[in-house]
Design a protein around this motif. Structure first.
Motif, mmCIF file in Angstrom:
data_model
loop_
_atom_site.group_PDB
_atom_site.id
_atom_site.type_symbol
_atom_site.label_atom_id
_atom_site.label_comp_id
_atom_site.label_asym_id
_atom_site.label_seq_id
_atom_site.Cartn_x
_atom_site.Cartn_y
_atom_site.Cartn_z
ATOM 1 N N UNK A 166 0.842 -1.192 0.000
ATOM 2 C CA UNK A 166 0.000 0.000 0.000
ATOM 3 C C UNK A 166 0.876 1.240 0.000
ATOM 4 N N UNK A 167 0.658 2.121 -0.947
ATOM 5 C CA UNK A 167 1.289 3.432 -0.937
ATOM 6 C C UNK A 167 0.790 4.192 0.296
ATOM 7 N N UNK A 168 1.730 4.747 1.087
ATOM 8 C CA UNK A 168 1.349 5.389 2.337
ATOM 9 C C UNK A 168 0.363 6.514 2.168
ATOM 10 N N UNK A 174 7.964 11.876 2.345
ATOM 11 C CA UNK A 174 6.551 12.157 2.561
ATOM 12 C C UNK A 174 5.816 10.833 2.438
ATOM 13 N N UNK A 175 4.521 10.839 2.677
ATOM 14 C CA UNK A 175 3.773 9.581 2.701
ATOM 15 C C UNK A 175 3.832 8.846 1.365
ATOM 16 N N UNK A 176 3.957 9.584 0.271
ATOM 17 C CA UNK A 176 4.046 8.938 -1.034
ATOM 18 C C UNK A 176 5.362 8.220 -1.271
ATOM 19 N N UNK A 177 6.333 8.394 -0.383
ATOM 20 C CA UNK A 177 7.625 7.701 -0.486
ATOM 21 C C UNK A 177 7.701 6.541 0.502
ATOM 22 N N UNK A 221 4.319 15.032 2.736
ATOM 23 C CA UNK A 221 3.618 15.901 1.848
ATOM 24 C C UNK A 221 2.653 15.071 1.114
ATOM 25 N N UNK A 222 1.483 15.193 1.711
ATOM 26 C CA UNK A 222 0.953 14.655 0.504
ATOM 27 C C UNK A 222 1.978 14.885 -0.570
ATOM 28 N N UNK A 223 2.232 13.846 -1.403
ATOM 29 C CA UNK A 223 3.306 13.985 -2.373
ATOM 30 C C UNK A 223 3.024 15.109 -3.359
ATOM 31 N N UNK A 224 4.003 15.935 -3.603
ATOM 32 C CA UNK A 224 3.832 17.014 -4.568
ATOM 33 C C UNK A 224 4.050 16.458 -5.958
ATOM 34 N N UNK A 225 3.061 15.804 -6.493
ATOM 35 C CA UNK A 225 3.199 15.111 -7.767
ATOM 36 C C UNK A 225 2.127 15.569 -8.711
#
Length: 481
Positions: A227-229, A328-331, A477-481
């Motif tokens: 699961x992606x964080x 960040x959580x996306x990592x 961050x919520x990922x800045x993507x």
């Protein structure tokens, strides 16, 4: 080098000079790529730094590896060459060469071609050199042949291929001299016995005259079913479910990685002068962002107070070590067994590689995760501030359970890094997603207020089996993507 490889290398040198006919199509194609950093401005200079054909001359399809100097930045391209494209590859078309060695042929982005992607894996399975390229691997990590490739969608700064749901290859697009941290740090962690980060099994580099090797790609195990964080946090928010157990466990995992990095690689103590320069850099970024983002200007003086306090408070200096650099959580990934892994150790790609390889206070990573909880909470309707506060506290408590020190015990350092992160986010959202600017601006308003006296957190009790804190280890961050 074999006679065939030598001949191919000579042909590569000849064709590097003949890359000119591809230049017009590349000038038109590059600015439209998500990973290209020079968006919004015309390309002034484009030249080939190196070129290598990874398949014998005349092969169909052909595979051309390029390193391009584009206005001072070096980019890696993998180009497929075919007489014509099958329908599935038409979206990958870059253009059709009108002259030169590829006259009359279609030139396209190669990573979407299963045949060429499979060939790249075969190169990684067989260490050796080809022109300026060197392929290497961990001899103790077997990589089966014949794994089916598929591109990973939705990326920005790099491109990735998944092979048979077993491995993932990250192809770096913007490259520079020196070992990329996404190869260096996971290898160091694997050598230290830290299982929180997938260990590289193969990689490839370019060796150019007068330069350190350039890391071009890294193959690692693919954590299938994880699961992606960030997505996991959003699902829990949407269901009205608690996330503190996961946040606590993520804090412990982050602390384990920091402790392992501090043990495996050199650490330093930033003296008062270095700390003052660190604070000055944050102040300069704030000033530059305030000039660009009008909404930030009313809060500039209040935000500057966090950096002034950092510069004034560090009589003994700040411990610094190698860190993730863009956490960040996306990592993060929660694996099937419920444990957490950290991924993508490249750091912020926009920063020079040398900067990303310097030791920094570990609190920078912690500030990134704490801001990410806030991003998740503010993406939810209605806003869930208590959810974010609970997750932030649980993460810090989990970190302390491993290191014996709570990140909140150093509020001046933590506030400075959170403020610096929020300023970065404000500039990013203003440039790329103005509809999201309200998220960092809410933190900006909070962080610009005078600091209230806070009750000092008691030290975390010792935990049986917990890692001892490294003498130079400082929790943050919520990922800045």
């Amino acid at each position: 080098m074999s006679e065939a490889a030598s001949a191919r290398s000579r042909l590569t040198a000849d064709r590097a000079a003949g890359i000119g006919p591809l230049e017009p199509m590349l000038r038109a194609w590059l600015p439209a790529q998500r990973w290209f950093a020079g968006k919004g401005r015309a390309i002034s200079r484009l030249r080939a730094v190196s070129a290598a054909e990874l398949l014998p001359p005349g092969s169909t399809p052909g595979l051309l590896h390029l390193l391009l100097d584009v206005d001072g930045d070096c980019y890696q391209l993998l180009l497929g060459i075919r007489p014509s494209l099958p329908p599935a590859l038409v979206p990958a078309l870059i253009g059709r060469a009108e002259e030169g060695p590829y006259a009359g042929r279609a030139v396209y982005e190669a990573l979407g071609d299963p045949r060429l992607a499979a060939m790249l894996l075969e190169r990684l399975r067989s260490p050796g050199t080809l022109g300026p390229l060197r392929f290497d691997r961990d001899p103790d990590a077997p990589v089966p042949a014949g794994l089916t490739p598929r591109p990973l969608s939705g990326e920005q700064t790099n491109s990735s291929l998944i092979y048979g749901d077993s491995f993932i290859l990250k192809v770096f697009r913007r490259v520079g001299p020196g070992v990329n941290p996404d190869l260096e740090l996971p290898r160091a962690l694997a050598a230290a016995g830290c299982a929180r980060v997938p260990a590289p099994v193969a990689w490839y580099e370019a060796e150019l005259p007068g330069s350190e090797p350039l890391t071009l790609g890294v193959l690692q195990p693919y954590l299938r079913g994880s699961d992606d964080g960030w997505q996991l946090a959003l699902r829990r928010l949407g269901a009205g479910a608690d996330f503190t157990t996961e946040a606590h466990a993520l804090g412990r995992a982050t602390a384990e990685v920091h402790s392992a990095l501090a043990s495996a690689l050199p650490t330093v103590a930033l003296g008062p002068e270095q700390t003052a320069r660190l604070a000055a850099g944050m102040t300069a970024r704030l000033a530059a962002t305030a000039r660009e983002v009008p909404a930030l200007r009313p809060y500039e003086a209040g935000l500057r107070g966090a950096f002034d306090a950092l510069a004034a408070s560090r009589g003994a200096g700040v411990p610094a070590q190698r860190i993730h650099g863009d956490l960040h959580l996306g990592q993060t990934l929660r694996t099937l067994d419920g444990s957490w892994s950290l991924i993508d150790f490249e750091g912020e790609p926009a920063r020079p590689l040398a900067d990303r390889r310097r030791p920094e206070p570990a609190v920078r990573d912690i500030a990134g995760i704490l801001r990410s909880f806030d991003y998740a909470a503010r993406s939810h309707r209605p806003f869930a501030p208590a959810w974010a506060d609970d997750c932030r506290a649980a993460f810090c408590e989990g970190y302390a359970r491993t290191t014996g020190r709570d990140p909140r015990e150093d509020p001046v350092l933590l506030r400075a890094y959170e403020t610096d992160k929020a300023v970065y986010e404000a500039r990013y959202e203003f440039r790329h997603r103005p509809d999201w600017l309200h998220v960092p601006m809410a933190a900006i308003r909070r962080l610009s207020e005078p600091v209230r006296p806070a009750h000092r957190m008691p030290p975390a009790p010792p935990v049986p089996g917990a890692l001892s804190p490294h003498p130079h280890q400082k929790p943050p961050r919520r990922p800045l993507a």
